[in-house]
Design a protein around this motif. Structure first.
Motif, PDB file in Angstrom:
ATOM      1  N   ALA A  28      93.120  88.026  10.932  1.00 39.15           N
ATOM      2  CA  ALA A  28      92.307  87.760  12.112  1.00 39.15           C
ATOM      3  C   ALA A  28      91.357  86.584  11.920  1.00 39.15           C
ATOM      4  N   GLN A  29      91.414  85.920  10.787  1.00 39.53           N
ATOM      5  CA  GLN A  29      90.542  84.786  10.531  1.00 39.53           C
ATOM      6  C   GLN A  29      90.823  83.675  11.529  1.00 39.53           C
ATOM      7  N   SER A  30      89.858  82.810  11.692  1.00 38.57           N
ATOM      8  CA  SER A  30      89.952  81.695  12.620  1.00 38.57           C
ATOM      9  C   SER A  30      91.197  80.853  12.341  1.00 38.57           C
ATOM     10  N   LYS A  31      91.856  80.461  13.390  1.00 42.65           N
ATOM     11  CA  LYS A  31      93.062  79.652  13.286  1.00 42.65           C
ATOM     12  C   LYS A  31      92.818  78.294  13.937  1.00 42.65           C
ATOM     13  N   ASN A  32      91.836  77.569  13.425  1.00 44.47           N
ATOM     14  CA  ASN A  32      91.529  76.254  13.968  1.00 44.47           C
ATOM     15  C   ASN A  32      92.587  75.258  13.535  1.00 44.47           C
ATOM     16  N   VAL A  33      93.081  74.515  14.505  1.00 43.10           N
ATOM     17  CA  VAL A  33      94.121  73.528  14.238  1.00 43.10           C
ATOM     18  C   VAL A  33      93.748  72.200  14.884  1.00 43.10           C
ATOM     19  N   THR A  34      94.362  71.150  14.388  1.00 48.08           N
ATOM     20  CA  THR A  34      94.215  69.835  15.000  1.00 48.08           C
ATOM     21  C   THR A  34      95.566  69.438  15.580  1.00 48.08           C
ATOM     22  N   ALA A  35      95.504  68.650  16.630  1.00 43.81           N
ATOM     23  CA  ALA A  35      96.728  68.172  17.264  1.00 43.81           C
ATOM     24  C   ALA A  35      96.419  66.876  17.994  1.00 43.81           C
ATOM     25  N   SER A  36      97.454  66.114  18.254  1.00 47.97           N
ATOM     26  CA  SER A  36      97.338  64.892  19.046  1.00 47.97           C
ATOM     27  C   SER A  36      98.389  64.926  20.132  1.00 47.97           C
ATOM     28  N   ILE A  37      97.980  64.543  21.334  1.00 46.53           N
ATOM     29  CA  ILE A  37      98.919  64.445  22.442  1.00 46.53           C
ATOM     30  C   ILE A  37      98.674  63.132  23.180  1.00 46.53           C
ATOM     31  N   GLU A  38      99.696  62.669  23.857  1.00 43.08           N
ATOM     32  CA  GLU A  38      99.580  61.452  24.647  1.00 43.08           C
ATOM     33  C   GLU A  38      99.150  61.826  26.061  1.00 43.08           C
ATOM     34  N   VAL A  39      98.130  61.108  26.558  1.00 45.20           N
ATOM     35  CA  VAL A  39      97.625  61.337  27.911  1.00 45.20           C
ATOM     36  C   VAL A  39      97.465  59.985  28.592  1.00 45.20           C
ATOM     37  N   ASP A  40      97.996  59.859  29.805  1.00 42.00           N
ATOM     38  CA  ASP A  40      97.901  58.602  30.540  1.00 42.00           C
ATOM     39  C   ASP A  40      96.538  58.434  31.189  1.00 42.00           C
ATOM     40  N   GLY A  41      96.038  57.211  31.110  1.00 43.17           N
ATOM     41  CA  GLY A  41      94.768  56.827  31.692  1.00 43.17           C
ATOM     42  C   GLY A  41      94.514  55.379  31.322  1.00 43.17           C
ATOM     43  N   ILE A  42      93.443  54.760  31.902  1.00 43.70           N
ATOM     44  CA  ILE A  42      93.253  53.337  31.622  1.00 43.70           C
ATOM     45  C   ILE A  42      91.817  52.890  31.391  1.00 43.70           C
ATOM     46  N   CYS A  43      90.848  53.769  31.570  1.00 45.70           N
ATOM     47  CA  CYS A  43      89.474  53.286  31.461  1.00 45.70           C
ATOM     48  C   CYS A  43      88.544  54.358  30.904  1.00 45.70           C
ATOM     49  N   LEU A  44      87.268  54.007  30.801  1.00 45.89           N
ATOM     50  CA  LEU A  44      86.285  54.942  30.267  1.00 45.89           C
ATOM     51  C   LEU A  44      86.030  56.115  31.219  1.00 45.89           C
ATOM     52  N   LYS A  61      87.444  72.937  20.695  1.00 43.85           N
ATOM     53  CA  LYS A  61      86.151  72.644  20.065  1.00 43.85           C
ATOM     54  C   LYS A  61      85.790  71.166  20.147  1.00 43.85           C
ATOM     55  N   SER A  62      86.791  70.298  20.116  1.00 44.47           N
ATOM     56  CA  SER A  62      86.520  68.871  20.280  1.00 44.47           C
ATOM     57  C   SER A  62      87.753  68.178  20.848  1.00 44.47           C
ATOM     58  N   ALA A  63      87.464  67.081  21.573  1.00 42.24           N
ATOM     59  CA  ALA A  63      88.522  66.282  22.183  1.00 42.24           C
ATOM     60  C   ALA A  63      88.061  64.831  22.198  1.00 42.24           C
ATOM     61  N   ASP A  64      88.905  63.934  21.719  1.00 39.03           N
ATOM     62  CA  ASP A  64      88.568  62.511  21.700  1.00 39.03           C
ATOM     63  C   ASP A  64      89.790  61.716  22.125  1.00 39.03           C
ATOM     64  N   TRP A  65      89.687  61.053  23.295  1.00 41.76           N
ATOM     65  CA  TRP A  65      90.796  60.273  23.844  1.00 41.76           C
ATOM     66  C   TRP A  65      90.544  58.795  23.599  1.00 41.76           C
ATOM     67  N   ASN A  66      91.562  58.097  23.101  1.00 39.84           N
ATOM     68  CA  ASN A  66      91.481  56.670  22.819  1.00 39.84           C
ATOM     69  C   ASN A  66      92.061  55.896  24.000  1.00 39.84           C
ATOM     70  N   VAL A  67      91.244  55.028  24.606  1.00 39.43           N
ATOM     71  CA  VAL A  67      91.653  54.266  25.787  1.00 39.43           C
ATOM     72  C   VAL A  67      92.848  53.366  25.486  1.00 39.43           C
ATOM     73  N   GLU A  68      92.874  52.764  24.328  1.00 37.13           N
ATOM     74  CA  GLU A  68      93.938  51.809  23.998  1.00 37.13           C
ATOM     75  C   GLU A  68      95.250  52.476  23.624  1.00 37.13           C
ATOM     76  N   THR A  69      95.199  53.544  22.848  1.00 35.13           N
ATOM     77  CA  THR A  69      96.431  54.180  22.370  1.00 35.13           C
ATOM     78  C   THR A  69      96.887  55.346  23.249  1.00 35.13           C
ATOM     79  N   HIS A  70      95.996  55.831  24.109  1.00 35.98           N
ATOM     80  CA  HIS A  70      96.250  56.989  24.979  1.00 35.98           C
ATOM     81  C   HIS A  70      96.419  58.286  24.192  1.00 35.98           C
ATOM     82  N   GLU A  71      95.965  58.285  22.958  1.00 37.36           N
ATOM     83  CA  GLU A  71      96.075  59.467  22.101  1.00 37.36           C
ATOM     84  C   GLU A  71      94.832  60.340  22.257  1.00 37.36           C
ATOM     85  N   LEU A  72      95.064  61.613  22.521  1.00 38.04           N
ATOM     86  CA  LEU A  72      93.993  62.591  22.604  1.00 38.04           C
ATOM     87  C   LEU A  72      94.050  63.435  21.340  1.00 38.04           C
ATOM     88  N   LYS A  73      92.992  63.348  20.547  1.00 31.72           N
ATOM     89  CA  LYS A  73      92.911  64.155  19.333  1.00 31.72           C
ATOM     90  C   LYS A  73      92.122  65.412  19.652  1.00 31.72           C
TER      91      LYS A  73
END
Length: 127
Positions: A28-44, A61-73
């Motif tokens: 039952a311990q925490s199952k925190n994982v990281t993943a990256s997905i591609e999301v379309d968009g073009i600006c801040l 817990k956290s989400a960071d989208w890169n405008v240039e690569t369209h990668e959401l971590k």
């Protein structure tokens, strides 16, 4: 049955119950994982909308989208959510992911400058 035998049986049962509890707790311990997905968009503005949709998903817990690569971590608890649910929340705000596309109605609700499907808008952001 003697009292000594009853005590041994009770002790064995307690040991078994204790072992089950310990094993269950370990799984039952925490199952925190990281993943990256591609999301379309073009600006801040897109960045803010995409990250907000992801963060509002229970378990993220956290989400960071890169405008240039369209990668959401992402960093999330996979006991509370999954990538499909996160992608659906993002699509519900008007942004396509690799697996789930926003409806035309939802897409048309985003700001004109965020219309990543429109080639002219994309070109305007590249200048």
């Amino acid at each position: 049955m003697t009292i000594a035998i009853k005590k041994v049986i009770i002790m064995k049962k307690l040991i078994i119950v204790f072992a089950i509890v310990i094993t269950s707790t370990a799984f039952a311990q925490s199952k925190n994982v990281t993943a990256s997905i591609e999301v379309d968009g073009i600006c801040l503005m897109c960045k803010e909308r995409i990250e907000k949709a992801a963060i509002k998903t229970k378990g993220v817990k956290s989400a960071d989208w890169n405008v240039e690569t369209h990668e959401l971590k992402l960093f999330y608890d996979d006991r509370k959510t999954d990538l499909k649910t996160i992608q659906q929340h993002i699509a519900d705000t008007g942004h396509d992911t690799h697996d789930i596309k926003a409806t035309d109605e939802t897409y048309n609700d985003i700001d004109m400058c965020c219309r990543y499907r429109d080639e002219q808008v994309v070109e305007d952001h590249q200048d």
